[in-house]
Each structure stands twice: as structure tokens, then as C-alpha cells.
Motif scaffolding. Structure first.
Motif, PDB file in Angstrom:
ATOM      1  N   LEU A 158       0.823  -1.207   0.000  1.00  0.00           N
ATOM      2  CA  LEU A 158       0.000   0.000   0.000  1.00  0.00           C
ATOM      3  C   LEU A 158       0.853   1.251   0.000  1.00  0.00           C
ATOM      4  O   LEU A 158       1.978   1.253   0.511  1.00  0.00           O
ATOM      5  CB  LEU A 158      -0.910   0.003   1.232  1.00  0.00           C
ATOM      6  CG  LEU A 158      -2.032  -1.049   1.243  1.00  0.00           C
ATOM      7  CD1 LEU A 158      -2.698  -1.093   2.612  1.00  0.00           C
ATOM      8  CD2 LEU A 158      -3.055  -0.733   0.156  1.00  0.00           C
ATOM      9  N   ARG A 185       0.816   5.770   4.569  1.00  0.00           N
ATOM     10  CA  ARG A 185      -0.391   6.155   5.309  1.00  0.00           C
ATOM     11  C   ARG A 185      -0.037   7.246   6.317  1.00  0.00           C
ATOM     12  O   ARG A 185       0.741   7.002   7.242  1.00  0.00           O
ATOM     13  CB  ARG A 185      -0.984   4.954   6.026  1.00  0.00           C
ATOM     14  CG  ARG A 185      -2.202   5.293   6.874  1.00  0.00           C
ATOM     15  CD  ARG A 185      -2.801   4.048   7.488  1.00  0.00           C
ATOM     16  NE  ARG A 185      -3.853   4.380   8.440  1.00  0.00           N
ATOM     17  CZ  ARG A 185      -4.588   3.486   9.077  1.00  0.00           C
ATOM     18  NH1 ARG A 185      -4.379   2.188   8.862  1.00  0.00           N
ATOM     19  NH2 ARG A 185      -5.515   3.867   9.932  1.00  0.00           N
ATOM     20  N   ALA A 218       0.077   9.197  -4.313  1.00  0.00           N
ATOM     21  CA  ALA A 218      -0.725   8.070  -3.817  1.00  0.00           C
ATOM     22  C   ALA A 218      -0.479   7.929  -2.318  1.00  0.00           C
ATOM     23  O   ALA A 218       0.668   7.941  -1.867  1.00  0.00           O
ATOM     24  CB  ALA A 218      -0.362   6.778  -4.545  1.00  0.00           C
ATOM     25  N   THR A 223      -2.569   6.305   1.557  1.00  0.00           N
ATOM     26  CA  THR A 223      -3.629   5.478   2.131  1.00  0.00           C
ATOM     27  C   THR A 223      -4.259   6.183   3.323  1.00  0.00           C
ATOM     28  O   THR A 223      -3.549   6.768   4.153  1.00  0.00           O
ATOM     29  CB  THR A 223      -3.065   4.119   2.582  1.00  0.00           C
ATOM     30  OG1 THR A 223      -2.388   3.503   1.469  1.00  0.00           O
ATOM     31  CG2 THR A 223      -4.169   3.198   3.065  1.00  0.00           C
ATOM     32  N   VAL A 233      -7.335   4.074  -0.739  1.00  0.00           N
ATOM     33  CA  VAL A 233      -6.147   4.578  -1.419  1.00  0.00           C
ATOM     34  C   VAL A 233      -6.561   5.756  -2.294  1.00  0.00           C
ATOM     35  O   VAL A 233      -7.503   5.646  -3.089  1.00  0.00           O
ATOM     36  CB  VAL A 233      -5.487   3.486  -2.273  1.00  0.00           C
ATOM     37  CG1 VAL A 233      -4.368   4.076  -3.136  1.00  0.00           C
ATOM     38  CG2 VAL A 233      -4.938   2.379  -1.393  1.00  0.00           C
ATOM     39  N   TRP A 252       1.820  -0.194  -6.596  1.00  0.00           N
ATOM     40  CA  TRP A 252       1.069  -0.583  -5.406  1.00  0.00           C
ATOM     41  C   TRP A 252       0.208  -1.808  -5.664  1.00  0.00           C
ATOM     42  O   TRP A 252      -0.285  -2.008  -6.779  1.00  0.00           O
ATOM     43  CB  TRP A 252       0.200   0.585  -4.935  1.00  0.00           C
ATOM     44  CG  TRP A 252       0.947   1.885  -4.889  1.00  0.00           C
ATOM     45  CD1 TRP A 252       0.753   2.972  -5.680  1.00  0.00           C
ATOM     46  CD2 TRP A 252       2.038   2.208  -4.030  1.00  0.00           C
ATOM     47  NE1 TRP A 252       1.642   3.965  -5.372  1.00  0.00           N
ATOM     48  CE2 TRP A 252       2.450   3.526  -4.362  1.00  0.00           C
ATOM     49  CE3 TRP A 252       2.709   1.526  -3.010  1.00  0.00           C
ATOM     50  CZ2 TRP A 252       3.496   4.157  -3.719  1.00  0.00           C
ATOM     51  CZ3 TRP A 252       3.752   2.164  -2.359  1.00  0.00           C
ATOM     52  CH2 TRP A 252       4.132   3.460  -2.710  1.00  0.00           C
ATOM     53  N   ILE A 300      -3.126  -3.405  -4.074  1.00  0.00           N
ATOM     54  CA  ILE A 300      -4.202  -3.004  -3.164  1.00  0.00           C
ATOM     55  C   ILE A 300      -5.122  -4.199  -2.925  1.00  0.00           C
ATOM     56  O   ILE A 300      -5.601  -4.820  -3.886  1.00  0.00           O
ATOM     57  CB  ILE A 300      -4.974  -1.815  -3.760  1.00  0.00           C
ATOM     58  CG1 ILE A 300      -3.994  -0.671  -4.065  1.00  0.00           C
ATOM     59  CG2 ILE A 300      -6.072  -1.338  -2.819  1.00  0.00           C
ATOM     60  CD1 ILE A 300      -4.578   0.429  -4.924  1.00  0.00           C
ATOM     61  N   HIS A 316     -10.673  -2.736  -0.093  1.00  0.00           N
ATOM     62  CA  HIS A 316     -10.245  -1.345  -0.068  1.00  0.00           C
ATOM     63  C   HIS A 316     -11.049  -0.520  -1.078  1.00  0.00           C
ATOM     64  O   HIS A 316     -11.488  -1.030  -2.116  1.00  0.00           O
ATOM     65  CB  HIS A 316      -8.763  -1.223  -0.402  1.00  0.00           C
ATOM     66  CG  HIS A 316      -7.858  -1.353   0.782  1.00  0.00           C
ATOM     67  ND1 HIS A 316      -7.851  -2.471   1.588  1.00  0.00           N
ATOM     68  CD2 HIS A 316      -6.922  -0.499   1.304  1.00  0.00           C
ATOM     69  CE1 HIS A 316      -6.961  -2.308   2.558  1.00  0.00           C
ATOM     70  NE2 HIS A 316      -6.382  -1.124   2.404  1.00  0.00           N
ATOM     71  N   ILE A 347     -10.797   2.877  -3.639  1.00  0.00           N
ATOM     72  CA  ILE A 347      -9.777   3.656  -4.352  1.00  0.00           C
ATOM     73  C   ILE A 347     -10.451   4.918  -4.861  1.00  0.00           C
ATOM     74  O   ILE A 347     -11.469   4.845  -5.552  1.00  0.00           O
ATOM     75  CB  ILE A 347      -9.168   2.871  -5.532  1.00  0.00           C
ATOM     76  CG1 ILE A 347      -8.625   1.510  -5.072  1.00  0.00           C
ATOM     77  CG2 ILE A 347      -8.069   3.692  -6.201  1.00  0.00           C
ATOM     78  CD1 ILE A 347      -8.090   0.657  -6.206  1.00  0.00           C
TER      79      ILE A 347
END
Length: 456
Positions: free
Chosen positions: A22, A25, A55, A57, A67, A341, A343, A347, A349
């Protein structure tokens, strides 16, 4: 005689999903992030992108682990992904618009519905609605004050609502009046609660969800009568409103949409095209009153049959003042690869449209309002996403663009618009859409010149 040897093809071994990887974050507590997102999603995302790149998270309220993508190449991969692997974001506006809405559908069902909805919004079909757009603009503008500032957002809301009710619903008379009464407060309330967690029950008619349910009951009753009336019209085959076109349409197997699905879809088209188009038009007037050279060139063009600069101006407003700031998807496959990434399933996006529209790599001096940048060249496909992208790009994009073009042309032909040196209006979130905080105020004077007289 020797026996024939049967060679079996090698057994395919499924490729195991790659290990999850990922984007970074930010260490932001979820309650703080919830407050920041509720106040301004685009402001929060812009500041996080400056620190963490294109990008990152987040753990968001309602959407959960998410994301955020802010680079066109990443958005391109997301929109090109297999629709069985990456579907519509969950939850989505179908909570407000109903299970028959195109927002509620994924995969093959979504593709079937899109094929049914596309013909009514083809360019040739939209041409039939231009007179409606002009009529509704002149009807609303007849009451505009002259020589004093007024907010354009609410007048634009009424223009887009009436235009959609006539062109899409085919409504008139009693049904038109009823829908005019029901729809505005419903859309406003639905826009505000769409991104909030839905309760397990509506509690009462005094709660937001209870009021939404009551508006829905009223809407269903009106639309069922409207559908019955249109279906029984002996001139059904010659009608050009979208409702009539949907009633005449069938899927590839010959089946037709249910009345419930048609009602959900009509509401979807209205909700998606009413507030967003009106908000964009309020920004149009907010922007051109602060850019005299742009306004002068628009007025000069409006006296002719040309429209290239008007279209460029509308595009620049949609870039510089993004009304819908993201396009979302949900991961259904075990993993999905976007750039470097990986994912995992479950999740969300978000392709940040506001980040794409503010990239200096694709838009030189992005803070400058400059319609000229859209003339003679096509914008980078995934750096300009006012209507989203991929298989879920807004089906009414052509309808909205033609409507905005006709509304702006009509106002320019019939009114002189004062310019101002006041600072630009700040951005205000209405829940789903972003509008000018002061409503896109402007001052006009009715023209009594050949420019207006020739176009009456």
C-alpha cells in the motif's frame, strides 16, 4: 498396432496474488481525519498530496481503508481495470437514489444498463433539447434584478431542474409542479447525508433519513402516474424525452426496464445533472466577472454562431473550480495492481479529480484561470476528469455540456454583465458538490441592443 498417445495440455496453475503493498499512510487519527474530510475533502487531499506524493492510504469514515490517487497514469490504470475486479465504490449514491439506479449496478448488469441509457444522451438526441434550455433560461432571467448583485446558484438550480424535468422526465402540468416541489429539498438533503453512515433504521420523519424516505414515497407516487401517462400516449413513438425513450427501449433479450428501475434511473439522472450543472454555472459567472478579457471575448462570440471559446471557458471552469472532486471504485478481486502498489480486496480507491486538475505537469500555472489553454488542443485524457472516467463516466456529460453552453450563450446575448475586482469567492461544500460560498454573485443589466433583439 500401437495405441495413440493422447497428450494432455499442461494444467494451468493460477498465479498467486502479489503481496499487498500500500502507499504511505499519514499518521492521522481517524476522528481528526473525519472532521477534516467533512469540512473539505479537496483541501485535505491537496495538503496530504504535497507531503506524501500522488498516492497515499487513509482510513476514512464510511469508505474504510482507502487509497487516494492523484496522478493521471494511476487513474488510467484504475479506470481500465477489469470491472469484475474493481467495481463501484461502496457505499454509493444508490443509498439515496434506489437499487434500480445505475450507481447500484456492477459488472455485466452495469454494462447492460449503460447500453440502454446511452442512446437518449447521444449528441443528436441532445440537439432536440436546446430550445428547452433557452426557454428555461429566459423564463428564470425575466425576474433578475438589474444593477444590483444577486446569487446565481439558486436561479441556476431552477433552470437545470426545470430543464431536466421537461427534457428527461417529459413532465408538464400537475406532475411538473409536484416534482418541482419534491425534488429540490430532497436533492439538497440527499447531497448532505450521502457521505454519512446510514443508520439501521430511519427513526422518524423528523430524522434526515426519515425525511428522505418520505420524499421517496412522494416521488414514487408522482413518477408512477407520469410513467403511466407517457406509456399510454398515442404519440409515444414520436416523443423525444428520455422517459419515453426508456419506455421504448429493450435489453438485448427483448426485456424492458421495470417501472421501479425507470423511476430510480430518472432520479439518478436528475440528481447527477441538476446540482452539479447548476454549481458549475454559478462558478462560470463567478469566474468571468473577475476576468474582463474573458468576458469581453465571450460577449463578442455570443453575437455569432461560434462557440469554441465558450466551450473552452466552460472546460476551464470545470478544471479550475472542480465541483465533484473524486471518482471512486471498490476492490473485489483478491488484489489489484495500480502502479507500484498492490491493493487488497475490500479497499476503496479514490481518483482525486481535484488533484488531477491542479497538476503543473499537465497544466502550466494551474492557479491561473485561462480558457485559452483549451483551444486548439485536447486536454490530457486522464488529467481532465470533470465527468469521471472509464465505464462509469457520467452518461449525461453531453447533456450537461450542451445545457451549460446554451444557458451561458443566452445570458450573454440578453444581459450585460458587470465585472468586479472583488476577491474570488471561497469554495463551499454542499456535501457532494462544491459551490461558490456566496452563491456566484453577479450584477447584470438587460440589453436593449441588436444582440438581444436578434435572438428573441
Amino acid at each position: 498396432m500401437s495405441e495413440a498417445v493422447v497428450v494432455q495440455p499442461p494444467t494451468e496453475v493460477p498465479t498467486p496474488p502479489r503481496a499487498v503493498r500500500l502507499p504511505p499512510r499519514p499518521p492521522i487519527p481517524k476522528p481528526l481525519l473525519a472532521v477534516a474530510f467533512s469540512i473539505s475533502r479537496s483541501w485535505t487531499v491537496a495538503r496530504l498530496a504535497r507531503r506524501y506524493g500522488p498516492a497515499f492510504t487513509l482510513n476514512l469514515p464510511v469508505f474504510g481503508p482507502t487509497v487516494v490517487l492523484g496522478e493521471p497514469s494511476l487513474a488510467k490504470q484504475l479506470f481500465a481495470a477489469n470491472t469484475d475486479d474493481v467495481g463501484n465504490i461502496q457505499p454509493n449514491l444508490s443509498r439515496v437514489l434506489g437499487p434500480g439506479s445505475v450507481f447500484a449496478l456492477d459488472g455485466a448488469e452495469h454494462r447492460k444498463r449503460r447500453r440502454l441509457l446511452t442512446p437518449p444522451f447521444h449528441g443528436r438526441s441532445i440537439k432536440n433539447y436546446e430550445a428547452i434550455f433557452e426557454e428555461e433560461t429566459l423564463r428564470e432571467a425575466a425576474n433578475w434584478p438589474q444593477g444590483q448583485a444577486f446569487e446565481t446558484l439558486e436561479p441556476m438550480m431552477r433552470i437545470t431542474l426545470n430543464a431536466i424535468l421537461r427534457a428527461v422526465f417529459g413532465a408538464d402540468g400537475e406532475q411538473l409542479d409536484e416534482l418541482r416541489r419534491i425534488i429540490p429539498p430532497w436533492v439538497t438533503l440527499g447531497s448532505r447525508v450521502a457521505s454519512l453512515p446510514a443508520p439501521s433504521r430511519t427513526y422518524s420523519r423528523f430524522s434526515p433519513w426519515g425525511r428522505l424516505a418520505e420524499y421517496r414515497r412522494q416521488y414514487d407516487a408522482v413518477v408512477e402516474r407520469l410513467i403511466a401517462r407517457v406509456a399510454a400516449d398515442p404519440d409515444l413513438e414520436s416523443r423525444d424525452d428520455v422517459l419515453a425513450l426508456l419506455l421504448r427501449s429493450t435489453y438485448e433479450d427483448g426485456s424492458a426496464m421495470s417501472h421501479k428501475d425507470i423511476g430510480d434511473e430518472l432520479l439518478t439522472l436528475l440528481a447527477a445533472g441538476h446540482e452539479t450543472t447548476a454549481s458549475t454555472m454559478a462558478w462560470v459567472f463567478e469566474r468571468i466577472t473577475r476576468h474582463p478579457q474573458v468576458l469581453a471575448r465571450l460577449v463578442e462570440e455570443a453575437a455569432t454562431d461560434a462557440g469554441e471559446y465558450r466551450q473552452a471557458t466552460l472546460a476551464e471552469v470545470q478544471r479550475a473550480r472542480t465541483v465533484i472532486d473524486f471518482a471512486g471504485r471498490h476492490v473485489y478481486a483478491p488484489t489489484v495492481e495500480i502502479g507500484e502498489w498492490v491493493i487488497p480486496q475490500g479497499h476503496s480507491i479514490l481518483a482525486s479529480i481535484s488533484l488531477m486538475h491542479d497538476r503543473s505537469e499537465e497544466w502550466a500555472d494551474p492557479d491561473r484561470f485561462d480558457p485559452q489553454r483549451h483551444l486548439g488542443t485536447r486536454p490530457p485524457t486522464f488529467a481532465f476528469l470533470p465527468f469521471g472516467g472509464g465505464t462509469r463516466r457520467c452518461v449525461g456529460a453531453v447533456f450537461a455540456n450542451v445545457e451549460m453552453d446554451i444557458v451561458l450563450r443566452t445570458v450573454l446575448r440578453h444581459f450585460e454583465i458587470d465585472t468586479t475586482t472583488a476577491p474570488g469567492e471561497k469554495v463551499y461544500s454542499r456535501g457532494v458538490a462544491y459551490t461558490p460560498r456566496d452563491g456566484g454573485r453577479m450584477v447584470v443589466h438587460r440589453r436593449d441592443t441588436p444582440l438581444a433583439q436578434e435572438n428573441r
